[in-house]
Design a protein around this motif. Structure first.
Motif, PDB file in Angstrom:
ATOM      1  N   ARG A  47      -4.742   3.977  -2.018  1.00 29.40           N
ATOM      2  CA  ARG A  47      -5.001   3.382  -0.694  1.00 29.40           C
ATOM      3  C   ARG A  47      -6.483   3.226  -0.399  1.00 29.40           C
ATOM      4  O   ARG A  47      -6.864   2.473   0.494  1.00 29.40           O
ATOM      5  CB  ARG A  47      -4.332   4.224   0.396  1.00 29.40           C
ATOM      6  N   ARG A  82       0.288   6.573  10.497  1.00 28.36           N
ATOM      7  CA  ARG A  82       0.276   5.476   9.525  1.00 28.36           C
ATOM      8  C   ARG A  82      -1.143   4.995   9.269  1.00 28.36           C
ATOM      9  O   ARG A  82      -1.534   4.768   8.122  1.00 28.36           O
ATOM     10  CB  ARG A  82       1.100   4.290  10.044  1.00 28.36           C
ATOM     11  N   ALA A  83      -1.904   4.834  10.347  1.00 25.99           N
ATOM     12  CA  ALA A  83      -3.282   4.369  10.192  1.00 25.99           C
ATOM     13  C   ALA A  83      -4.089   5.371   9.379  1.00 25.99           C
ATOM     14  O   ALA A  83      -4.869   4.992   8.496  1.00 25.99           O
ATOM     15  CB  ALA A  83      -3.926   4.155  11.564  1.00 25.99           C
ATOM     16  N   ALA A  84      -3.884   6.648   9.652  1.00 19.15           N
ATOM     17  CA  ALA A  84      -4.623   7.681   8.918  1.00 19.15           C
ATOM     18  C   ALA A  84      -4.230   7.678   7.440  1.00 19.15           C
ATOM     19  O   ALA A  84      -5.091   7.728   6.553  1.00 19.15           O
ATOM     20  CB  ALA A  84      -4.357   9.054   9.533  1.00 19.15           C
ATOM     21  N   ARG A  85      -2.926   7.590   7.175  1.00 20.42           N
ATOM     22  CA  ARG A  85      -2.466   7.567   5.781  1.00 20.42           C
ATOM     23  C   ARG A  85      -2.974   6.331   5.054  1.00 20.42           C
ATOM     24  O   ARG A  85      -3.293   6.384   3.873  1.00 20.42           O
ATOM     25  CB  ARG A  85      -0.923   7.614   5.705  1.00 20.42           C
ATOM     26  N   SER A  86      -3.054   5.209   5.774  1.00 19.93           N
ATOM     27  CA  SER A  86      -3.550   3.970   5.157  1.00 19.93           C
ATOM     28  C   SER A  86      -4.977   4.109   4.690  1.00 19.93           C
ATOM     29  O   SER A  86      -5.419   3.384   3.809  1.00 19.93           O
ATOM     30  CB  SER A  86      -3.510   2.816   6.153  1.00 19.93           C
ATOM     31  N   LEU A  87      -5.721   5.023   5.332  1.00 19.66           N
ATOM     32  CA  LEU A  87      -7.114   5.221   4.941  1.00 19.66           C
ATOM     33  C   LEU A  87      -7.230   6.203   3.785  1.00 19.66           C
ATOM     34  O   LEU A  87      -8.336   6.606   3.415  1.00 19.66           O
ATOM     35  CB  LEU A  87      -7.922   5.723   6.142  1.00 19.66           C
ATOM     36  N   ASN A 129       0.814  -1.219   0.000  1.00 21.97           N
ATOM     37  CA  ASN A 129       0.000   0.000   0.000  1.00 21.97           C
ATOM     38  C   ASN A 129       0.849   1.272   0.000  1.00 21.97           C
ATOM     39  O   ASN A 129       0.344   2.360   0.236  1.00 21.97           O
ATOM     40  CB  ASN A 129      -1.047  -0.020   1.118  1.00 21.97           C
ATOM     41  N   PHE A 182      -8.333   5.666  16.778  1.00 17.69           N
ATOM     42  CA  PHE A 182      -8.106   7.086  17.027  1.00 17.69           C
ATOM     43  C   PHE A 182      -8.785   7.413  18.357  1.00 17.69           C
ATOM     44  O   PHE A 182     -10.012   7.443  18.428  1.00 17.69           O
ATOM     45  CB  PHE A 182      -8.676   7.935  15.887  1.00 17.69           C
ATOM     46  N   ILE A 197      -6.039  -1.754   5.106  1.00 15.87           N
ATOM     47  CA  ILE A 197      -5.026  -2.476   5.887  1.00 15.87           C
ATOM     48  C   ILE A 197      -5.361  -2.382   7.371  1.00 15.87           C
ATOM     49  O   ILE A 197      -5.834  -1.351   7.851  1.00 15.87           O
ATOM     50  CB  ILE A 197      -3.590  -1.952   5.597  1.00 15.87           C
ATOM     51  N   MET A 240      -5.832   9.293   3.715  1.00 12.28           N
ATOM     52  CA  MET A 240      -5.700  10.714   4.062  1.00 12.28           C
ATOM     53  C   MET A 240      -4.344  11.233   3.603  1.00 12.28           C
ATOM     54  O   MET A 240      -3.347  10.522   3.621  1.00 12.28           O
ATOM     55  CB  MET A 240      -5.809  10.902   5.580  1.00 12.28           C
ATOM     56  N   PHE A 288      -3.693  -3.357  11.216  1.00  8.25           N
ATOM     57  CA  PHE A 288      -2.419  -3.690  11.836  1.00  8.25           C
ATOM     58  C   PHE A 288      -2.605  -4.483  13.124  1.00  8.25           C
ATOM     59  O   PHE A 288      -3.703  -4.551  13.675  1.00  8.25           O
ATOM     60  CB  PHE A 288      -1.646  -2.411  12.163  1.00  8.25           C
ATOM     61  N   VAL A 300     -11.945  11.858   2.958  1.00  8.68           N
ATOM     62  CA  VAL A 300     -11.209  11.347   1.794  1.00  8.68           C
ATOM     63  C   VAL A 300     -12.151  11.144   0.599  1.00  8.68           C
ATOM     64  O   VAL A 300     -11.845  11.545  -0.520  1.00  8.68           O
ATOM     65  CB  VAL A 300     -10.473  10.029   2.136  1.00  8.68           C
TER      66      VAL A 300
END
Ligand code: ATP
Ligand code: MG
Lengths: 240, 221
Positions: free
Chosen positions: A76, B123-128, A48, A89, A81, B130, A83, A105
């Motif tokens: 993406r 990382r989690a945010a970018r993976s979505l 990704n 959050f 993904i 953003m 983890f 997004v």
């Protein structure tokens, strides 16, 4: 389709991926097993585009992930993904965790995003936790929320990196059930896992990674029933 | 020997005037915090940007703000800039000087707060999907503000107290300025300054309390 062609990747002196070749067609459930440090997580984050690669190519539905002009943010959206650490959050409620990316997004309205989030959260069994903050959830619930959060983007592929490894044993089952459900619905998935029973039962194919090399790949019956690679045999003997 | 006679009546008669001054003090403190906060967020982004010039600029700002006297910073805004033909009124100079100081301290607080937020959040945010700016805006910033909130409250109190340095650049409408003028006319130094001190104290305590209540409402997670 995810096409991985001769991918190499080093961190400094350490070569973590030593020429990986792998094609995952639409609809396949591929599990990846292997020892610690064998490069499994690195491969997922290369797919990704969270990590760069040194050589080779990764192509997702015709898009070269690491090519210069590729819009990774757009790519993406189709690659969910999840983890090992749930990465909830903490400042957002369960519902907000899931609606944030669809709204910011994909540009959906609050109502549209809420509808999708409620559907996904209900799907993973969290329909009654919408207004709760993640700190109030168990590990298993947080992980299922993370799965719903990724699914809310309507991805075409899901990548799972040891999503049960940080969980207490009694919570592993509920998360695996969620993955089974997804697999049965035809989601294309790459699951890195240490759960051999799960891998055996859910996968179309299982890949064994060893020291940066994909040492063996086969349907589960074959890979577990008649392993050819000596390192795989040793690995399986150690895990049983 | 101790033969001073207190004249509290005179001071109390001036109370309305002093309270007007206290409002100006509070106004400058609040504005300087708002400006300082915006600048501190910008400085934090500069330091995260990886750009040498922006990062260097931000570091220089933080270093100067934190390692030189606030009095000099306010002096510079008034007299220093005056040398370059930029003439700020005492009010504006005081505001600019304190905002500069606030931004430096807040940016340093933010740096500490950022360390407490794991990379995996980004990382989690970018993976979505953003962008890095979205990840900062929606994921990192709110968590950073929460962690930095209590230190920022201290800075707010400090900003209130710093406004009293305005008298050195001719500020005469804030609490310290008003008190100073009353004192110059009456020489009832102890009474006036004691009363002013009480007012500063009450404002500072009220701000701290308000911040606590605000935090309890805002940060429910
Ligand atoms: N960002 C990084 N910087 C330096 N080295 C790294 C980085 N990420 C991973 N590595 C190293 O690369 C190797 C492979 O890591 P990776 O996380 O891909 O292994 P893994 O197969 O997922 O292992 P595990 O089962 O323990 O999760 C390890 O030796 C690891 O220490
Ligand atoms: Mg791993």
């Amino acid at each position: 389709m995810i096409e991985i062609e001769n991918v190499r990747k080093s961190f400094g002196q350490l070569e973590v991926l030593k020429g990986i070749n792998l094609t995952v067609p639409k609809g396949e459930v591929l599990t990846v097993i292997g020892g610690s440090g064998s490069g499994k997580s690195t491969l997922l984050t290369c797919i990704n585009g969270l990590e760069t690669i040194d050589s080779g190519r990764i192509v997702v539905d015709g898009t070269d992930v690491h090519a210069k002009g590729t819009d990774l943010n757009k790519l993406r959206r189709k690659l969910g993904i999840v983890f090992q650490q749930f990465n909830a959050f903490p400042h957002l409620t369960v519902l907000e965790n899931v609606t944030l990316a669809p709204r910011k997004v994909l540009g959906l309205s609050k109502a549209e995003a809420d509808a999708i989030a409620v559907k996904q959260l209900t799907h993973v069994g969290l329909g009654d936790k919408l207004k709760v903050y993640p700190s109030r959830l168990s590990g298993g619930q947080q992980q299922r929320m993370a799965i719903a959060r990724a699914l809310a983007m309507s991805p075409d592929y899901m990548l799972f990196d040891e999503v049960t490894s940080a969980l207490d044993p009694q919570l592993v089952g509920e998360v695996l059930d969620t993955l089974r459900l997804l697999a049965s619905e035809g989601m294309t998935m790459i699951c890195v896992t240490h759960e051999m029973k799960f891998a055996r039962e859910v996968s179309d194919r299982v890949a064994f990674f060893h020291k940066g090399v994909m040492a063996e790949i086969a349907p589960p019956d074959e890979l577990f029933g008649a392993p050819k690679d000596p390192d795989l045999r040793q690995f399986l003997a150690a895990t049983h | 020997m101790f033969n001073y006679t207190f004249h509290w009546n005179q001071a109390l008669r001036a109370l309305p005037q002093m309270l007007d001054g206290a409002l100006v003090t509070l106004q400058i403190a609040l504005l300087s915090m708002a400006i300082g906060l915006a600048c501190a967020i910008a400085l934090t982004l500069f330091r995260l940007s990886g750009n040498r010039i922006l990062g260097g600029f931000a570091t220089a700002w933080v270093e100067i703000a934190r390692n030189t006297p606030a009095l000099f910073q306010i002096y510079m805004a008034h007299f220093g800039l005056g040398n370059f033909g930029i003439h700020l009124s005492p009010y504006t100079a005081l505001l600019v000087g304190i905002a500069f100081n606030n931004a430096g301290y807040l940016a340093e607080n933010f740096r500490g707060a950022l360390k407490a937020i794991p990379d995996t959040q980004t990382r989690a945010a970018r993976s979505l999907g953003m962008t890095s700016l979205q990840a900062f805006r929606y994921i990192v910033l709110p968590q950073m503000l929460r962690i930095a909130f209590l230190p920022a409250t201290n800075q707010m109190v400090w900003a209130i107290l710093m406004t009293s340095l305005g008298v050195t650049v001719g500020m005469n409408t804030d609490l310290a300025g008003v008190t100073q003028e009353l004192n110059a006319r009456s020489f009832r130094t102890f009474e006036f300054f004691a009363l002013a001190a009480v007012i500063y104290y009450v404002i500072a305590k009220a701000v701290t309390l308000a911040a606590r209540l605000f935090a309890a409402r805002m940060f429910r997670y």
